[in-house]
Design an enzyme around this catalytic site. Structure first.
Site, PDB file in Angstrom:
ATOM      1  N   GLY A  65      -2.544  13.773   1.148  1.00 32.87           N
ATOM      2  CA  GLY A  65      -1.813  14.272   2.395  1.00 32.87           C
ATOM      3  C   GLY A  65      -2.571  15.205   3.173  1.00 32.87           C
ATOM      4  N   ALA A 119      -6.546   8.628  -1.238  1.00 33.90           N
ATOM      5  CA  ALA A 119      -5.925  10.119  -0.834  1.00 33.90           C
ATOM      6  C   ALA A 119      -6.967  10.665   0.093  1.00 33.90           C
ATOM      7  CB  ALA A 119      -5.745  10.920  -1.887  1.00 33.90           C
ATOM      8  N   GLY A 120      -6.353  11.249   1.148  1.00 35.13           N
ATOM      9  CA  GLY A 120      -7.070  12.068   2.068  1.00 35.13           C
ATOM     10  C   GLY A 120      -7.338  11.605   3.422  1.00 35.13           C
ATOM     11  N   LYS A 161      -1.313   2.698 -11.392  1.00 33.52           N
ATOM     12  CA  LYS A 161      -1.979   3.675 -10.892  1.00 33.52           C
ATOM     13  C   LYS A 161      -1.973   4.906 -11.706  1.00 33.52           C
ATOM     14  CE  LYS A 161      -2.135   6.636  -7.274  1.00 33.52           C
ATOM     15  NZ  LYS A 161      -2.011   6.921  -5.672  1.00 33.52           N
ATOM     16  N   ASN A 163      -1.217   6.570   2.339  1.00 32.87           N
ATOM     17  CA  ASN A 163       0.082   6.599   2.316  1.00 32.87           C
ATOM     18  C   ASN A 163       0.226   7.574   3.567  1.00 32.87           C
ATOM     19  OD1 ASN A 163       2.809   6.984  -0.028  1.00 32.87           O
ATOM     20  ND2 ASN A 163       2.899   7.247   2.172  1.00 32.87           N
ATOM     21  N   THR A 164       0.276   8.835   3.190  1.00 32.45           N
ATOM     22  CA  THR A 164       0.494   9.873   4.255  1.00 32.45           C
ATOM     23  C   THR A 164      -0.050   9.663   5.664  1.00 32.45           C
ATOM     24  OG1 THR A 164       0.417  11.521   2.474  1.00 32.45           O
ATOM     25  CG2 THR A 164       0.595  12.541   4.650  1.00 32.45           C
TER      26      THR A 164
END
Lengths: 56, 258
Positions: B160, B187-188, B99, B209-210
């Site tokens: 995040g 992301a996001g 990635k 992830n976050t």
């Protein structure tokens, strides 16, 4: 650091690091795992040992 | 009906990909991963701390035989750094998957797409399976594919930030104009509906992830995301109704008592 070990494999062994879980660079060049036992280290060599950690 | 996701011959069971950062500990990471139903995890590449040697390693909790490991080049702001980390990752791991992140700015963590393009081209030539983390610019997406990217991973919002899919219109344009490689939102994503929205647009997968690790109950959120991605994908394939300004009655007029 100082090491009495002359090869990458020896160094990893001295540090108690499992070779299968890391990647190694000597003087900014990646060393192939198969070459660890034969790859010699000399004074002043810059060695980096990395592994996988949590990340996104 | 087979709806498998595949990249360069690698088959993925789940369209939810999960990051391993920001969890309380390895045990929580493993539990969340299990709850998510995912079979792909991202990891970062960092120095082994030889002074403070923890007895445990992430891979003690995540079996590389069960999960596909997708190393990232997080923290890399230059092409040189990204190449360096990618090459190390390949040597430490079990596949050519990477990635690719080339970050342009500390506050937004937006990609430096110029560096990203350069690094993609070089790594693709070296046989990597490059999955670049990019923005929602369809032109850059096109250039990345031309440079050899095996997928395109547009951000939904800053890493995040939990803002969800900020520009679904651009993502839709990317989906319409880029054929032949998967489009994976990375992301996001902040909550389940964000993931469902991404999949309803037609995205091939979502990386979170976050959104999971930072939730009050990460394991519950991982499960929520699992269902959200499945639901979104099913809805996309089912073909939604068009949006209309005015009503169309669902019950017949015929047989009304007048």
């Amino acid at each position: 650091m100082e090491t009495s070990k002359a090869t990458v494999a020896g160094l990893l062994d001295e540090l108690g690091i499992t070779a299968g879980r890391v990647a190694v660079e000597v003087n900014e060049r990646v060393v192939k795992r198969a070459d660890y036992p034969a790859f010699g280290l000399k004074e002043g060599d810059h060695v980096e040992v990395v592994n996988f950690v949590g990340g996104g | 009906m087979d709806d498998r996701l595949a990249i360069k011959g690698i088959e993925f069971k789940s369209r939810l990909w999960v990051g391993t950062g920001k969890y309380k500990d390895f045990e929580e990471t493993a539990k969340a991963l299990e709850a998510s139903g995912s079979d792909v995890v991202t990891v970062a590449v960092r120095r082994v701390n030889i002074i403070d040697r923890k007895s445990e390693n992430l891979l003690d909790y995540i079996d590389p035989k069960k999960y596909k490991i997708l190393p990232n080049t997080a923290g890399c702001y230059t092409v040189e750094d990204a190449l360096r980390y990618a090459r190390l990752a390949r040597e430490a791991g079990v596949s050519d998957l990477i990635k690719l992140e080339v970050i342009g700015d500390e506050k937004t963590l937006f990609p430096d797409v110029i560096g990203l393009l350069k690094a993609t081209e070089i790594l693709a030539r070296e046989g990597f399976i490059v999955l670049p983390y990019t923005n929602d610019d369809p032109i850059i997406a096109r250039r990345l594919v031309d440079a050899g990217a095996a997928a395109v991973m547009p951000l939904g919002a800053p890493i995040g930030s939990g803002l969800g899919i900020r520009n679904p219109y651009n993502i839709k344009i990317i989906l319409e104009t880029i054929k032949g490689v998967p489009i994976i939102v990375d992301a996001g994503v902040g909550t389940a509906s964000d993931a469902a929205i991404a999949m309803e647009l037609g995205c091939d997968a979502v990386l979170i992830n976050t959104g999971i690790a930072g939730a009050k109950d990460p394991i519950a959120m991982a499960e929520a995301m699992k269902y959200a991605v499945i639901a979104g994908r099913l809805a996309y394939r089912a073909g939604r109704i068009p949006k209309k300004l005015y009503a169309t009655a669902s019950s017949p007029l015929e047989g009304m008592l007048l």
